[in-house]
Design an enzyme around this catalytic site. Structure first.
Site, PDB file in Angstrom:
ATOM      1  N   LYS A  75      10.154   5.118 -10.988  1.00 47.51           N
ATOM      2  CA  LYS A  75      10.811   6.572 -11.356  1.00 47.51           C
ATOM      3  C   LYS A  75      12.236   6.418 -11.937  1.00 47.51           C
ATOM      4  CE  LYS A  75       7.720   9.618  -9.760  1.00 47.51           C
ATOM      5  NZ  LYS A  75       7.063  10.320 -10.396  1.00 47.51           N
TER       6      LYS A  75
ATOM      7  N   THR B  89      11.935  11.759  -8.676  1.00 51.78           N
ATOM      8  CA  THR B  89      11.826  11.829  -7.127  1.00 51.78           C
ATOM      9  C   THR B  89      13.323  11.663  -6.778  1.00 51.78           C
ATOM     10  OG1 THR B  89      11.271  10.866  -5.290  1.00 51.78           O
ATOM     11  CG2 THR B  89      11.366   9.453  -7.051  1.00 51.78           C
TER      12      THR B  89
ATOM     13  N   TYR C 176       7.498   1.952  -6.137  1.00 54.33           N
ATOM     14  CA  TYR C 176       7.119   3.276  -6.514  1.00 54.33           C
ATOM     15  C   TYR C 176       8.464   3.988  -6.917  1.00 54.33           C
ATOM     16  CZ  TYR C 176       7.012   8.397  -6.092  1.00 54.33           C
ATOM     17  OH  TYR C 176       7.501   9.512  -6.707  1.00 54.33           O
ATOM     18  N   HIS C 177       9.243   4.186  -6.051  1.00 52.86           N
ATOM     19  CA  HIS C 177      10.478   4.895  -6.542  1.00 52.86           C
ATOM     20  C   HIS C 177      11.312   4.078  -7.599  1.00 52.86           C
ATOM     21  CE1 HIS C 177       9.786   6.411  -2.289  1.00 52.86           C
ATOM     22  NE2 HIS C 177      10.274   7.614  -2.696  1.00 52.86           N
TER      23      HIS C 177
ATOM     24  N   SER D 161      11.423   1.022  -3.102  1.00 50.91           N
ATOM     25  CA  SER D 161      10.274   0.950  -2.998  1.00 50.91           C
ATOM     26  C   SER D 161       9.805   0.671  -4.405  1.00 50.91           C
ATOM     27  CB  SER D 161       9.110   1.975  -2.402  1.00 50.91           C
ATOM     28  OG  SER D 161       9.080   2.850  -3.348  1.00 50.91           O
TER      29      SER D 161
HETATM   30  P1  NAD Z   1      -1.178  12.906  -6.788  1.00 50.98           P
HETATM   31  O1  NAD Z   1      -1.542  11.621  -6.638  1.00 50.98           O
HETATM   32  O2  NAD Z   1      -2.006  13.793  -5.948  1.00 50.98           O
HETATM   33  O3  NAD Z   1      -1.492  13.393  -8.296  1.00 50.98           O
HETATM   34  C1  NAD Z   1      -1.377  12.447  -9.443  1.00 50.98           C
HETATM   35  C2  NAD Z   1      -2.197  12.605 -10.576  1.00 50.98           C
HETATM   36  O4  NAD Z   1      -2.129  11.949 -11.449  1.00 50.98           O
HETATM   37  C3  NAD Z   1      -3.796  12.401 -10.124  1.00 50.98           C
HETATM   38  O5  NAD Z   1      -4.596  13.273 -10.317  1.00 50.98           O
HETATM   39  C4  NAD Z   1      -4.057  10.997 -10.969  1.00 50.98           C
HETATM   40  O6  NAD Z   1      -5.431  10.877 -11.100  1.00 50.98           O
HETATM   41  C5  NAD Z   1      -3.183  11.252 -12.269  1.00 50.98           C
HETATM   42  N1  NAD Z   1      -2.939   9.915 -12.729  1.00 50.98           N
HETATM   43  C6  NAD Z   1      -2.033   9.049 -12.094  1.00 50.98           C
HETATM   44  N2  NAD Z   1      -1.969   8.166 -13.220  1.00 50.98           N
HETATM   45  C7  NAD Z   1      -2.467   8.400 -14.276  1.00 50.98           C
HETATM   46  C8  NAD Z   1      -2.701   8.014 -15.679  1.00 50.98           C
HETATM   47  N3  NAD Z   1      -2.001   7.029 -16.121  1.00 50.98           N
HETATM   48  N4  NAD Z   1      -3.182   8.839 -16.644  1.00 50.98           N
HETATM   49  C9  NAD Z   1      -3.493  10.213 -16.329  1.00 50.98           C
HETATM   50  N5  NAD Z   1      -3.547  10.588 -14.976  1.00 50.98           N
HETATM   51  C10 NAD Z   1      -2.966   9.893 -14.190  1.00 50.98           C
HETATM   52  O7  NAD Z   1       0.406  13.211  -6.785  1.00 50.98           O
HETATM   53  P2  NAD Z   1       1.058  14.299  -6.490  1.00 50.98           P
HETATM   54  O8  NAD Z   1       1.651  14.313  -5.031  1.00 50.98           O
HETATM   55  O9  NAD Z   1       0.479  15.556  -7.032  1.00 50.98           O
HETATM   56  O10 NAD Z   1       2.424  14.013  -7.309  1.00 50.98           O
HETATM   57  C11 NAD Z   1       2.731  14.380  -8.494  1.00 50.98           C
HETATM   58  C12 NAD Z   1       3.858  13.880  -9.039  1.00 50.98           C
HETATM   59  O11 NAD Z   1       5.124  14.492  -8.297  1.00 50.98           O
HETATM   60  C13 NAD Z   1       4.197  12.382  -9.071  1.00 50.98           C
HETATM   61  O12 NAD Z   1       4.860  12.021 -10.112  1.00 50.98           O
HETATM   62  C14 NAD Z   1       5.154  12.334  -7.892  1.00 50.98           C
HETATM   63  O13 NAD Z   1       5.644  10.956  -7.939  1.00 50.98           O
HETATM   64  C15 NAD Z   1       5.807  13.522  -7.912  1.00 50.98           C
HETATM   65  N6  NAD Z   1       6.265  14.003  -6.767  1.00 50.98           N
HETATM   66  C16 NAD Z   1       5.418  14.156  -5.685  1.00 50.98           C
HETATM   67  C17 NAD Z   1       5.883  14.638  -4.282  1.00 50.98           C
HETATM   68  C18 NAD Z   1       4.891  14.718  -3.134  1.00 50.98           C
HETATM   69  O14 NAD Z   1       5.543  14.921  -2.010  1.00 50.98           O
HETATM   70  N7  NAD Z   1       3.721  14.874  -3.301  1.00 50.98           N
HETATM   71  C19 NAD Z   1       7.216  14.370  -4.154  1.00 50.98           C
HETATM   72  C20 NAD Z   1       8.338  14.002  -5.229  1.00 50.98           C
HETATM   73  C21 NAD Z   1       7.671  13.814  -6.396  1.00 50.98           C
HETATM   74  N1  USQ Z   2       7.749   9.000   7.979  1.00 53.88           N
HETATM   75  C1  USQ Z   2       7.950   8.971   9.227  1.00 53.88           C
HETATM   76  N2  USQ Z   2       6.484   8.910   9.594  1.00 53.88           N
HETATM   77  C2  USQ Z   2       5.305   9.372   9.094  1.00 53.88           C
HETATM   78  C3  USQ Z   2       5.764   9.266   7.609  1.00 53.88           C
HETATM   79  C4  USQ Z   2       6.822   9.313   6.882  1.00 53.88           C
HETATM   80  O1  USQ Z   2       8.784   8.583   9.714  1.00 53.88           O
HETATM   81  O2  USQ Z   2       4.380   9.470   9.662  1.00 53.88           O
HETATM   82  C5  USQ Z   2       9.394   8.832   7.002  1.00 53.88           C
HETATM   83  C6  USQ Z   2       9.517   7.671   6.242  1.00 53.88           C
HETATM   84  O3  USQ Z   2       9.722   6.506   6.756  1.00 53.88           O
HETATM   85  C7  USQ Z   2      10.351   8.242   5.279  1.00 53.88           C
HETATM   86  C8  USQ Z   2      10.323   9.750   5.127  1.00 53.88           C
HETATM   87  O4  USQ Z   2       9.724  10.174   6.794  1.00 53.88           O
HETATM   88  O5  USQ Z   2      11.725   7.957   5.863  1.00 53.88           O
HETATM   89  C9  USQ Z   2       9.593  10.206   4.241  1.00 53.88           C
HETATM   90  O6  USQ Z   2       8.210   9.645   3.886  1.00 53.88           O
HETATM   91  P1  USQ Z   2       7.153  10.348   3.095  1.00 53.88           P
HETATM   92  O7  USQ Z   2       5.936   9.357   3.243  1.00 53.88           O
HETATM   93  O8  USQ Z   2       6.830  11.706   3.711  1.00 53.88           O
HETATM   94  O9  USQ Z   2       7.760  10.465   1.582  1.00 53.88           O
HETATM   95  P2  USQ Z   2       8.230   9.277   0.639  1.00 53.88           P
HETATM   96  O10 USQ Z   2       7.379   7.928   1.040  1.00 53.88           O
HETATM   97  O11 USQ Z   2       9.519   9.111   0.252  1.00 53.88           O
HETATM   98  O12 USQ Z   2       7.231   9.750  -0.701  1.00 53.88           O
HETATM   99  C10 USQ Z   2       6.855  11.060  -0.640  1.00 53.88           C
HETATM  100  C11 USQ Z   2       5.978  11.107  -2.000  1.00 53.88           C
HETATM  101  C12 USQ Z   2       6.541  10.563  -3.320  1.00 53.88           C
HETATM  102  C13 USQ Z   2       7.803  11.297  -3.429  1.00 53.88           C
HETATM  103  C14 USQ Z   2       8.903  11.223  -2.533  1.00 53.88           C
HETATM  104  C15 USQ Z   2      10.013  12.155  -2.410  1.00 53.88           C
HETATM  105  O13 USQ Z   2       4.777  10.567  -1.526  1.00 53.88           O
HETATM  106  O14 USQ Z   2       5.554  10.881  -4.523  1.00 53.88           O
HETATM  107  O15 USQ Z   2       8.655  10.697  -4.586  1.00 53.88           O
HETATM  108  O16 USQ Z   2       8.226  11.779  -1.282  1.00 53.88           O
HETATM  109  S1  USQ Z   2      11.571  11.821  -1.729  1.00 53.88           S
HETATM  110  O17 USQ Z   2      11.187  10.908  -0.427  1.00 53.88           O
HETATM  111  O18 USQ Z   2      12.402  12.565  -1.897  1.00 53.88           O
HETATM  112  O19 USQ Z   2      11.803  10.324  -2.665  1.00 53.88           O
END
Ligand code: NAD
Ligand code: USQ
Length: 480
Positions: free
Chosen positions: A272, A231, A268-269, A266
């Site tokens: 990664k 991420t 979560y982050h 966070s």
């Molecule tokens: P998502 O939650 O929709 O999908 C993740 C999938 O992984 C789910 O189907 C879940 O069941 C599966 N999973 C989680 N833990 C598991 C485990 N231990 N074993 C097997 N399966 C497991 O998430 P997404 O939005 O599709 O994101 C996918 C990936 O991309 C993540 O790693 C996330 O961090 C990354 N990412 C997402 C975004 C975004 O905006 N959605 C942005 C940047 C990075």
């Molecule tokens: N935000 C608002 N209002 C909202 C939702 C979010 O102002 O209603 C702000 C948040 O405070 C943050 C920004 O928008 O500053 C982005 O938040 P987000 O919820 O869209 O994204 P984030 O929490 O960073 O996480 C999402 C995905 C995560 C991925 C990440 C990419 O859930 O899996 O890793 O985007 S990044 O942001 O580049 O790290």
């Protein structure tokens, strides 16, 4: 430590359990009547479904439907510069999720042999927290049956938890992947900041899952290319340009190229960041070939493949835990809820269309890293502040006669609300990515999509409920 779900575990629970009056934390503790997730550092995490605990051993089995020969034809409207080699086998971990589902279909359509590995835990988070996708989503089995009937292509399915090495080993030995695309993590920053249990779960699930994937590659498929979803949030918001993975520095007269500093904000982050370090180490130590895709925030829902049938429809999260900024704003505009800008709204991030997510992954697979190489791509196409997004959605909404208002919500997160941000993102473009930029017409179609499903919106899920401060993060302690 496995979080196991089986094919026989029905995840359809009554939605009536959503309570309007309970606080978020109350819901977390009262929902367990139906679903309990207990997580701890000891390997006893378990899922209780309707009171019956699933036994780890009974779900180590891998459900796999064998593949047919991949098609060598082009995918219609797309123009691609290459075709996958006939036998390329791609394991998509997390293939039932938002990015993973769209990617699995896209790769299958492009002629790769695809197998999905997923524990389905993402569907359980929804049930646990009383959330639901804006779009109705079919079970993974129905999704795959539908895909097969429309295209004749089979996507293999292994249901299980990658934290369970025995399960993962079986999947590797049976499928023999040439590439593994790893989306399978707990991916919500707010979820990871709910409480200690979720923080620990997130890091345990993500870090151990990825470590297991690395060990599986070393033990069973050492030539396999790992494409790992990282991420952009790993970098934080430093007051200098963000490079793609590495920075060349001169210090006391000596120069070196080093990993770019990480300042995640966070748990979560941070998971990664830990993953990236483990992957980088195993590239050096074992000669693993890996690409870390530091992805920005994804928006949109439609891809060519998910549009083919309603059963293939992707999930679309708009709630305060899993919903991401632009997707949330479109749903808020569609239902007449003010756009929820957190704090001052100067938070700037990289964004990309989900159609570019699937294409970036395809490009990474088609141009693999070398053995021992830890390659990092910044995967986004444009950067926006939250205020800019709100203003774009407001303008697009007005064109559709929507009355779009914005409110400033006290920021539930601890993050810089005004900061410098300039992140490089040229490597995927050099490989051939042609970005879908956020145009008026795209916003129109996203808003229309949200309007189409607005009857399914649960207003109670819109406002954010998870506070970074509640878990003890002090304002101004997280670096800008
Ligand atoms: P998502 O939650 O929709 O999908 C993740 C999938 O992984 C789910 O189907 C879940 O069941 C599966 N999973 C989680 N833990 C598991 C485990 N231990 N074993 C097997 N399966 C497991 O998430 P997404 O939005 O599709 O994101 C996918 C990936 O991309 C993540 O790693 C996330 O961090 C990354 N990412 C997402 C975004 C975004 O905006 N959605 C942005 C940047 C990075
Ligand atoms: N935000 C608002 N209002 C909202 C939702 C979010 O102002 O209603 C702000 C948040 O405070 C943050 C920004 O928008 O500053 C982005 O938040 P987000 O919820 O869209 O994204 P984030 O929490 O960073 O996480 C999402 C995905 C995560 C991925 C990440 C990419 O859930 O899996 O890793 O985007 S990044 O942001 O580049 O790290």
């Amino acid at each position: 430590m496995a979080h196991l779900l089986s094919t026989s575990c029905s995840l359809k629970l009554p939605y009536g359990q959503r309570s309007s009056t309970q606080s978020f934390s109350q819901r977390l503790t009262t929902c367990p009547a139906l679903f309990t997730l207990q997580s701890s550092m000891i390997p006893s995490t378990r899922i209780v479904v309707r009171g019956s605990r699933l036994q780890k051993k009974s779900f180590v089995c891998a459900t796999f439907v064998s593949q047919e020969a991949p098609s060598q034809t082009s995918s219609g409207s797309h123009q691609f510069s290459f075709e996958p080699s006939k036998s390329q086998r791609v394991m998509v971990i997390g293939g039932d999720g938002y990015c993973g589902w769209a990617t699995a279909l896209h790769l299958s359509k492009r002629g790769y042999e695809v197998a999905i590995v997923d524990s389905l835990i993402r569907r359980m988070f929804d049930h646990q927290l009383g959330l639901d996708s804006l779009t109705p989503i079919s079970s993974i089995h129905n999704r795959l049956r539908c895909w097969k009937s429309l295209t004749g292509k089979t996507i293999g399915l292994y249901i299980g938890d990658i934290c369970d090495f025995e399960f993962l080993s079986e999947a590797f030995k049976s499928f023999e992947p040439d590439a593994v695309v790893h989306f399978g993590e707990q991916r919500s920053a707010p979820y990871s900041m709910i409480d200690r249990t979720r923080a620990v779960f997130t890091q345990q699930n993500n870090v151990i899952g990825t470590l297991n994937v690395l060990f599986a590659i070393k033990e069973f498929r050492e030539q396999c290319h790992l494409v790992k979803l990282g991420t952009m949030g790993e970098y934080g918001t430093p007051n200098i340009d963000i490079e793609e993975g590495y920075i060349t520095m001169t210090h006391n007269g000596r120069t070196d190229t080093l990993p770019y500093p990480k300042q995640a904000s966070s748990f979560y982050h941070l998971s990664k960041v830990h993953d990236s370090n483990n992957i980088a180490f195993t590239c050096k130590a074992w000669g693993i070939r890996a690409t870390d895709l530091n992805q920005g925030v994804v928006y949109g829902v439609r891809t060519d493949e998910t549009e083919m049938h309603e059963e293939l429809c992707n999930r679309f999260d708009y709630d305060g835990v899993f919903g991401t900024a632009l997707n949330r704003f479109c749903v808020q505009a569609a239902v007449g809820h003010p756009l929820t800008v957190y704090g001052k709204g100067g938070q700037t991030r990289g964004y990309l269309d989900i159609r570019d997510t699937v294409r970036c992954v395809e490009l990474a697979i088609a141009n693999p890293a070398q053995p021992g190489e830890f390659r990092v791509f910044n995967q986004f196409t444009e950067q926006f502040s939250v205020n800019e997004l709100a203003s774009l959605v407001t303008k697009a909404g007005e064109k559709l006669a929507l009355d779009v208002k914005t409110i400033s919500v006290p920021n539930p997160r601890v993050e810089a609300e005004e900061h410098y941000y300039n992140a490089k993102h040229t490597k995927l473009i050099e490989l051939g990515l042609e970005p879908h930029l956020l145009s008026d017409s795209l916003l129109d179609s996203l808003l229309n999509f949200a309007i189409q499903f607005k009857g399914r919106v649960d207003f109670k899920q819109i406002m954010p409920n998870v506070s970074w401060k509640k878990i003890g993060v002090k304002p101004k302690t997280v670096a800008a």
